[in-house]
Design a protein around this motif. Structure first.
Motif, mmCIF file in Angstrom:
data_model
loop_
_atom_site.group_PDB
_atom_site.id
_atom_site.type_symbol
_atom_site.label_atom_id
_atom_site.label_comp_id
_atom_site.label_asym_id
_atom_site.label_seq_id
_atom_site.Cartn_x
_atom_site.Cartn_y
_atom_site.Cartn_z
ATOM 1 N N ASP A 40 32.434 32.656 21.290
ATOM 2 C CA ASP A 40 32.461 33.746 22.254
ATOM 3 C C ASP A 40 31.008 34.129 22.575
ATOM 4 O OD1 ASP A 40 35.193 33.696 22.051
ATOM 5 O OD2 ASP A 40 35.390 35.532 20.903
ATOM 6 N N ARG A 63 41.131 27.602 32.775
ATOM 7 C CA ARG A 63 40.745 28.166 31.484
ATOM 8 C C ARG A 63 41.962 28.303 30.587
ATOM 9 N NH1 ARG A 63 37.626 33.155 32.039
ATOM 10 N NH2 ARG A 63 37.708 33.087 29.764
ATOM 11 N N PRO A 70 42.997 30.502 26.940
ATOM 12 C CA PRO A 70 44.378 30.650 27.359
ATOM 13 C C PRO A 70 44.494 31.013 28.838
ATOM 14 C CG PRO A 70 43.656 32.595 26.139
ATOM 15 C CD PRO A 70 42.559 31.586 26.040
ATOM 16 N N ARG A 112 46.279 33.297 30.933
ATOM 17 C CA ARG A 112 46.996 34.546 30.636
ATOM 18 C C ARG A 112 48.027 34.910 31.696
ATOM 19 N NH1 ARG A 112 42.915 38.273 27.094
ATOM 20 N NH2 ARG A 112 41.407 36.680 26.559
ATOM 21 N N LEU A 122 45.680 39.232 21.629
ATOM 22 C CA LEU A 122 44.207 39.308 21.596
ATOM 23 C C LEU A 122 43.716 40.738 21.762
ATOM 24 C CD1 LEU A 122 43.292 36.103 23.665
ATOM 25 C CD2 LEU A 122 42.879 36.476 21.217
ATOM 26 N N PHE A 149 49.334 29.472 21.538
ATOM 27 C CA PHE A 149 48.159 28.947 22.242
ATOM 28 C C PHE A 149 48.411 27.486 22.634
ATOM 29 C CE2 PHE A 149 45.372 32.379 20.405
ATOM 30 C CZ PHE A 149 44.619 32.669 21.531
ATOM 31 N N ARG A 197 48.937 25.452 26.474
ATOM 32 C CA ARG A 197 48.319 24.228 27.013
ATOM 33 C C ARG A 197 49.409 23.240 27.432
ATOM 34 N NH1 ARG A 197 44.235 26.127 23.555
ATOM 35 N NH2 ARG A 197 45.237 25.463 21.618
ATOM 36 N N ARG A 250 37.489 26.195 27.502
ATOM 37 C CA ARG A 250 38.231 26.126 26.246
ATOM 38 C C ARG A 250 39.462 25.228 26.341
ATOM 39 N NH1 ARG A 250 36.331 29.454 22.551
ATOM 40 N NH2 ARG A 250 35.426 31.462 23.110
ATOM 41 N N SER A 258 39.177 24.864 20.702
ATOM 42 C CA SER A 258 39.234 26.294 20.372
ATOM 43 C C SER A 258 40.479 26.559 19.542
ATOM 44 C CB SER A 258 39.318 27.149 21.644
ATOM 45 O OG SER A 258 38.101 27.175 22.330
ATOM 46 N N GLY A 259 41.567 25.923 19.962
ATOM 47 C CA GLY A 259 42.838 26.129 19.254
ATOM 48 C C GLY A 259 42.697 25.849 17.767
ATOM 49 N N PHE A 278 39.613 28.192 15.945
ATOM 50 C CA PHE A 278 39.913 29.605 15.686
ATOM 51 C C PHE A 278 40.980 29.737 14.609
ATOM 52 C CE2 PHE A 278 37.560 32.443 18.556
ATOM 53 C CZ PHE A 278 36.860 31.500 19.290
ATOM 54 N N SER A 279 42.017 28.889 14.662
ATOM 55 C CA SER A 279 43.082 29.023 13.656
ATOM 56 C C SER A 279 42.614 28.545 12.282
ATOM 57 C CB SER A 279 44.326 28.238 14.090
ATOM 58 O OG SER A 279 44.931 28.874 15.192
ATOM 59 N N GLU A 332 38.446 42.691 21.838
ATOM 60 C CA GLU A 332 39.417 41.646 21.494
ATOM 61 C C GLU A 332 39.275 41.209 20.040
ATOM 62 O OE1 GLU A 332 40.011 38.550 24.425
ATOM 63 O OE2 GLU A 332 41.354 39.964 25.418
ATOM 64 N N TYR A 346 39.056 38.550 18.108
ATOM 65 C CA TYR A 346 38.169 37.600 17.414
ATOM 66 C C TYR A 346 36.686 37.925 17.597
ATOM 67 C CZ TYR A 346 42.376 34.648 17.253
ATOM 68 O OH TYR A 346 43.621 34.155 17.046
HETATM 69 P P1 DGP Z 1 38.550 33.716 26.274
HETATM 70 O O1 DGP Z 1 39.575 34.092 27.311
HETATM 71 O O2 DGP Z 1 37.909 32.356 26.509
HETATM 72 O O3 DGP Z 1 37.557 34.814 26.017
HETATM 73 O O4 DGP Z 1 39.384 33.532 24.923
HETATM 74 C C1 DGP Z 1 39.974 34.634 24.318
HETATM 75 C C2 DGP Z 1 39.822 34.556 22.834
HETATM 76 O O5 DGP Z 1 40.825 33.683 22.305
HETATM 77 C C3 DGP Z 1 38.483 34.041 22.339
HETATM 78 O O6 DGP Z 1 38.089 34.850 21.226
HETATM 79 C C4 DGP Z 1 38.768 32.653 21.891
HETATM 80 C C5 DGP Z 1 40.212 32.689 21.480
HETATM 81 N N1 DGP Z 1 40.922 31.432 21.696
HETATM 82 C C6 DGP Z 1 40.892 30.668 22.798
HETATM 83 N N2 DGP Z 1 41.734 29.636 22.684
HETATM 84 C C7 DGP Z 1 42.315 29.754 21.484
HETATM 85 C C8 DGP Z 1 43.304 28.998 20.789
HETATM 86 O O7 DGP Z 1 43.826 27.994 21.267
HETATM 87 N N3 DGP Z 1 43.660 29.447 19.553
HETATM 88 C C9 DGP Z 1 43.131 30.571 19.011
HETATM 89 N N4 DGP Z 1 43.553 30.944 17.800
HETATM 90 N N5 DGP Z 1 42.197 31.310 19.629
HETATM 91 C C10 DGP Z 1 41.790 30.902 20.849
#
Ligand code: DGP
Length: 215
Positions: free
Chosen positions: A20, A46, A48, A50, A62, A77, A81, A102, A106-107, A110-111, A153, A155
């Protein structure tokens, strides 16, 4: 007889990844404008996303408005995709390059940073379309945090971002292009443009492939 000359040029799947505040979103926008300026068919995507029903559940999580266990949100998440996979494939086959802010990396990162097993995290991502180019915008968590206070948010916390940085290092392979995200916007932009143009030029010779099949 199959003749590759008769196959329409496909678009490239270009993914930007990073912590981030690393500057991904800005650079995705700049790259899309640059490619549009060259008359190339391109779209900004992008994850996620939303806007879908699943994306709204993710967004609510989030924003700390709903609580979900780590496995459930991971699968949401991933589903977000998957629900876009067919559209993505159609666009690429029709010649549109997708610049994606992303993706599965990222998936997993982050997990895994919450303690979930990396292979368990990768499993639902297997079979999504493999990117032609992954650009990792490298920045230290401390420097990213200095770029403006994190928002509300879930994370956006330094300790968690440190874990995410570590998880990305586990996924990073030799095909990724790592860019120093502490450089000026213009220097980063130029490097990304060059990588994107090379990829758009070369990828039509390669068929679309699937992510992490056989891992
Ligand atoms: P963003 O819209 O790019 O700011 O993403 C929102 C937040 O979600 C950011 O902290 C990153 C996190 N994130 C993005 N993709 C995933 C994912 O696939 N899994 C998880 N756990 N977190 C994700």
């Amino acid at each position: 007889m199959y003749n590759s000359e008769h196959v329409a040029r496909r678009g490239a799947l270009i993914v930007l990844e990073g912590l981030d505040r690393c500057g991904k979103t800005t650079q995705c926008g700049r790259l899309v404008s640059f490619l549009e300026g060259r008359g190339l068919p391109v779209e900004a995507w992008r994850f996620p996303d939303r806007n879908t029903a699943i994306g709204k559940m993710i967004s609510s999580y989030l924003m700390n408005n709903t609580q979900l266990d780590d496995q459930t949100i991971h699968l949401l998440f991933s589903a977000n995709r998957w629900e876009k996979r067919l559209l993505m494939e159609n666009k690429l086959r029709n010649g549109t390059t997708l610049v994606v802010d992303r993706y599965s990396y990222s998936g997993v990162s982050f997990s895994a940073s919450k303690g979930l097993d990396v292979n368990w995290c990768k499993a639902p991502e297997k079979g999504l379309i493999a990117p032609d180019l992954v650009i990792y915008m490298d920045i230290s968590p401390e420097e990213a945090a200095k770029r403006g206070s994190y928002g509300i948010e879930r994370y956006e916390q330094l300790d968690f971002q440190k874990k995410v940085a570590h998880s990305y290092q586990i996924l990073l392979d030799t095909t990724w292009k790592v860019i120093d995200a502490s450089l000026s916007l213009e220097l980063i932009e130029n490097q990304i443009q060059e990588l994107a143009l090379e990829t758009i030029e070369s990828c039509p010779k390669m068929p679309l492939s699937s992510l992490w099949i056989g891992d």
